[in-house]
Design a protein around this motif. Structure first.
Motif, PDB file in Angstrom:
ATOM      1  N   ASN A 136       2.927   2.521  -5.811  1.00 35.07           N
ATOM      2  CA  ASN A 136       1.867   3.468  -5.459  1.00 35.07           C
ATOM      3  C   ASN A 136       2.419   4.878  -5.257  1.00 35.07           C
ATOM      4  O   ASN A 136       1.734   5.873  -5.529  1.00 35.07           O
ATOM      5  CB  ASN A 136       1.149   3.009  -4.189  1.00 35.07           C
ATOM      6  CG  ASN A 136       0.181   1.867  -4.473  1.00 35.07           C
ATOM      7  OD1 ASN A 136      -0.234   1.670  -5.611  1.00 35.07           O
ATOM      8  ND2 ASN A 136      -0.162   1.123  -3.442  1.00 35.07           N
ATOM      9  N   GLU A 158      -4.461   6.893  -6.973  1.00 37.08           N
ATOM     10  CA  GLU A 158      -4.349   6.359  -5.633  1.00 37.08           C
ATOM     11  C   GLU A 158      -4.916   4.938  -5.616  1.00 37.08           C
ATOM     12  O   GLU A 158      -6.099   4.729  -5.856  1.00 37.08           O
ATOM     13  CB  GLU A 158      -5.098   7.237  -4.627  1.00 37.08           C
ATOM     14  CG  GLU A 158      -4.522   8.642  -4.498  1.00 37.08           C
ATOM     15  CD  GLU A 158      -5.241   9.458  -3.437  1.00 37.08           C
ATOM     16  OE1 GLU A 158      -6.169   8.892  -2.805  1.00 37.08           O
ATOM     17  OE2 GLU A 158      -4.882  10.640  -3.262  1.00 37.08           O
ATOM     18  N   GLN A 180      -3.453  -7.059  -1.979  1.00 32.14           N
ATOM     19  CA  GLN A 180      -4.719  -7.323  -1.302  1.00 32.14           C
ATOM     20  C   GLN A 180      -5.908  -7.204  -2.240  1.00 32.14           C
ATOM     21  O   GLN A 180      -7.045  -7.395  -1.815  1.00 32.14           O
ATOM     22  CB  GLN A 180      -4.884  -6.349  -0.134  1.00 32.14           C
ATOM     23  CG  GLN A 180      -3.807  -6.456   0.927  1.00 32.14           C
ATOM     24  CD  GLN A 180      -3.702  -7.837   1.522  1.00 32.14           C
ATOM     25  OE1 GLN A 180      -4.727  -8.496   1.767  1.00 32.14           O
ATOM     26  NE2 GLN A 180      -2.490  -8.299   1.780  1.00 32.14           N
ATOM     27  N   ASP A 181      -5.648  -6.917  -3.503  1.00 27.32           N
ATOM     28  CA  ASP A 181      -6.708  -6.795  -4.500  1.00 27.32           C
ATOM     29  C   ASP A 181      -6.713  -8.057  -5.365  1.00 27.32           C
ATOM     30  O   ASP A 181      -5.744  -8.326  -6.079  1.00 27.32           O
ATOM     31  CB  ASP A 181      -6.472  -5.563  -5.368  1.00 27.32           C
ATOM     32  CG  ASP A 181      -7.652  -5.262  -6.287  1.00 27.32           C
ATOM     33  OD1 ASP A 181      -8.470  -6.174  -6.531  1.00 27.32           O
ATOM     34  OD2 ASP A 181      -7.750  -4.115  -6.773  1.00 27.32           O
ATOM     35  N   GLY A 201      -4.769   1.074  -3.478  1.00 25.59           N
ATOM     36  CA  GLY A 201      -4.396   0.408  -2.240  1.00 25.59           C
ATOM     37  C   GLY A 201      -3.305  -0.618  -2.497  1.00 25.59           C
ATOM     38  O   GLY A 201      -2.586  -0.568  -3.500  1.00 25.59           O
ATOM     39  N   SER A 202      -3.184  -1.553  -1.613  1.00 22.96           N
ATOM     40  CA  SER A 202      -2.188  -2.598  -1.768  1.00 22.96           C
ATOM     41  C   SER A 202      -2.555  -3.493  -2.943  1.00 22.96           C
ATOM     42  O   SER A 202      -3.656  -4.043  -3.004  1.00 22.96           O
ATOM     43  CB  SER A 202      -2.083  -3.426  -0.487  1.00 22.96           C
ATOM     44  OG  SER A 202      -1.213  -4.520  -0.678  1.00 22.96           O
ATOM     45  N   TRP A 203      -1.645  -3.618  -3.882  1.00 19.56           N
ATOM     46  CA  TRP A 203      -1.883  -4.486  -5.032  1.00 19.56           C
ATOM     47  C   TRP A 203      -2.056  -5.940  -4.587  1.00 19.56           C
ATOM     48  O   TRP A 203      -2.801  -6.703  -5.205  1.00 19.56           O
ATOM     49  CB  TRP A 203      -0.715  -4.388  -6.008  1.00 19.56           C
ATOM     50  CG  TRP A 203      -0.602  -3.087  -6.732  1.00 19.56           C
ATOM     51  CD1 TRP A 203      -0.525  -1.841  -6.181  1.00 19.56           C
ATOM     52  CD2 TRP A 203      -0.559  -2.891  -8.151  1.00 19.56           C
ATOM     53  NE1 TRP A 203      -0.429  -0.880  -7.152  1.00 19.56           N
ATOM     54  CE2 TRP A 203      -0.435  -1.500  -8.385  1.00 19.56           C
ATOM     55  CE3 TRP A 203      -0.587  -3.752  -9.238  1.00 19.56           C
ATOM     56  CZ2 TRP A 203      -0.359  -0.952  -9.652  1.00 19.56           C
ATOM     57  CZ3 TRP A 203      -0.509  -3.220 -10.513  1.00 19.56           C
ATOM     58  CH2 TRP A 203      -0.405  -1.834 -10.721  1.00 19.56           C
ATOM     59  N   GLU A 262       0.830  -1.218   0.000  1.00 17.69           N
ATOM     60  CA  GLU A 262       0.000   0.000   0.000  1.00 17.69           C
ATOM     61  C   GLU A 262       0.858   1.259   0.000  1.00 17.69           C
ATOM     62  O   GLU A 262       0.518   2.260  -0.638  1.00 17.69           O
ATOM     63  CB  GLU A 262      -0.931  -0.018   1.217  1.00 17.69           C
ATOM     64  CG  GLU A 262      -1.909   1.147   1.239  1.00 17.69           C
ATOM     65  CD  GLU A 262      -2.921   1.010   2.360  1.00 17.69           C
ATOM     66  OE1 GLU A 262      -3.777   1.907   2.495  1.00 17.69           O
ATOM     67  OE2 GLU A 262      -2.861  -0.008   3.089  1.00 17.69           O
ATOM     68  N   ASN A 263       1.963   1.233   0.718  1.00 17.87           N
ATOM     69  CA  ASN A 263       2.866   2.379   0.771  1.00 17.87           C
ATOM     70  C   ASN A 263       4.158   2.095   0.004  1.00 17.87           C
ATOM     71  O   ASN A 263       5.208   2.668   0.306  1.00 17.87           O
ATOM     72  CB  ASN A 263       3.204   2.726   2.231  1.00 17.87           C
ATOM     73  CG  ASN A 263       1.976   3.111   3.028  1.00 17.87           C
ATOM     74  OD1 ASN A 263       1.125   3.858   2.540  1.00 17.87           O
ATOM     75  ND2 ASN A 263       1.878   2.601   4.248  1.00 17.87           N
TER      76      ASN A 263
END
Length: 322
Positions: free
Chosen positions: A162, A171, A177-178, A173-175, A157-158
């Motif tokens: 990103n 923007e 977690q998708d 999120g975490s790749w 995510e960070n």
């Protein structure tokens, strides 16, 4: 004088008498037997490894594929139940789907990128050896745990990806977690390990006669025409070799998915590689009989895919002696 000549001739006659060939001398078989013994001694470590590490486990897994074995108790023969059980296993089919997508997408992209860079490097750049070594390095490190951990940080995510996308107002999120993006990160990782096929492509490009390009230039052929009409046809054996090697490697991919997903194959089994599911069944759930059956299915699939590629290769692979 005549008597002396007759005496000398008599001495020079073969021991078998006049008119008979001298007896043949046989060489001792000692040195050759000794050399054979030394050769077997040097081959002994390889033979032990072949039996203990490859042949032994291969036969054992073939036997365990027809058993119910939990690593703690004695295996019980159950026939074809493990193979029948796969048909109703939803996670098994999810692993098959993920692995096929990974192979069908990542391997062509990897080979295409490797060929592109090989063509660029074949133009005689200054410091070619340095570029070749630098580009080959990812192939040595791509399958390591350290790179997989680094990849998890980059696509977090960070992470770096990103952070760069944030410069353009995007923007995400975490790749990892998708479910729709997690597998793409592993595809990019496999494409990044283009060094090995690139070096093989570069060696193949060096074998194409320069006279063919010169003759085509005289006939007015442009760069694209020379690439499609000369480079690609003469490079098809190398393309076929890289295709087989990278396809087999992609079917066996494990470390990246295990580290990136934490061994779960998530999210929602989007990174559940076939080999990762074998690991889960065998060493997490202690269902070694089922895992052995899955391993043999993978072996048969790889063998069938390789055989199919060899059959199809007759239509598109060009060999110089044909």
């Amino acid at each position: 004088m005549m008597a002396l000549a007759q005496k000398t001739a008599g001495r020079r006659q073969a021991p078998g008498g006049p008119g008979k060939p001298p007896p043949r001398t046989t060489r001792s078989a000692g040195p050759s037997r000794g050399q054979g013994l030394v050769a077997h001694v040097f081959l002994l470590p390889w033979m032990i490894g072949m039996v203990a590490v490859t042949a032994g486990p291969l036969v054992a897994s073939a036997v365990l594929a027809f058993t119910d074995y939990d690593l703690l108790s004695a295996p019980q023969f159950i026939g074809l139940d493990n193979f029948v059980r796969m048909a109703g296993d939803e996670r098994f089919w999810a692993a098959v789907r993920v692995t096929l997508v990974y192979v069908l997408v990542s391997v062509p992209l990897q080979l295409g990128f490797a060929l592109f860079l090989a063509v660029v490097l074949d133009k005689g750049l200054r410091g070619l050896s340095l570029y070749r070594s630098a580009f080959y390095l990812p192939s040595l490190l791509g399958g390591s745990v350290a790179i997989a951990i680094l990849w998890r940080q980059i696509f977090g995510e960070n992470g770096l990806v990103n952070h760069v996308l944030g410069w353009f107002g995007l923007e995400l999120g975490s790749w990892l977690q998708d479910p729709s993006l997690a597998l793409s990160t592993l595809v990019v990782l496999n494409v990044w390990t283009f060094g090995s096929p690139m070096v093989i492509f570069l060696a193949g490009l060096r074998q194409i006669p320069e006279e063919l390009y010169e003759a085509s230039m005289i006939d007015g052929a442009g760069r694209l025409r020379r690439f499609w009409s000369i480079t690609i046809p003469l490079l098809t054996p190398i393309i076929f070799l890289n295709l087989i090697l990278q396809m087999i490697s992609a079917f066996q991919a494990f470390t990246q998915a295990h580290v990136v997903s934490g061994g779960s194959g998530g999210p929602l089994d989007s990174t559940l590689f076939y080999t990762l599911y074998i690991y889960q069944r065998g060493f997490v759930n202690f269902d070694m009989g089922y895992a052995s059956a899955m391993a043999w299915v993978l072996l048969l699939v790889i063998a069938a895919a390789t055989a199919a590629n060899f059959l199809v290769s007759r239509r598109w692979v060009y060999y110089g002696d044909e």
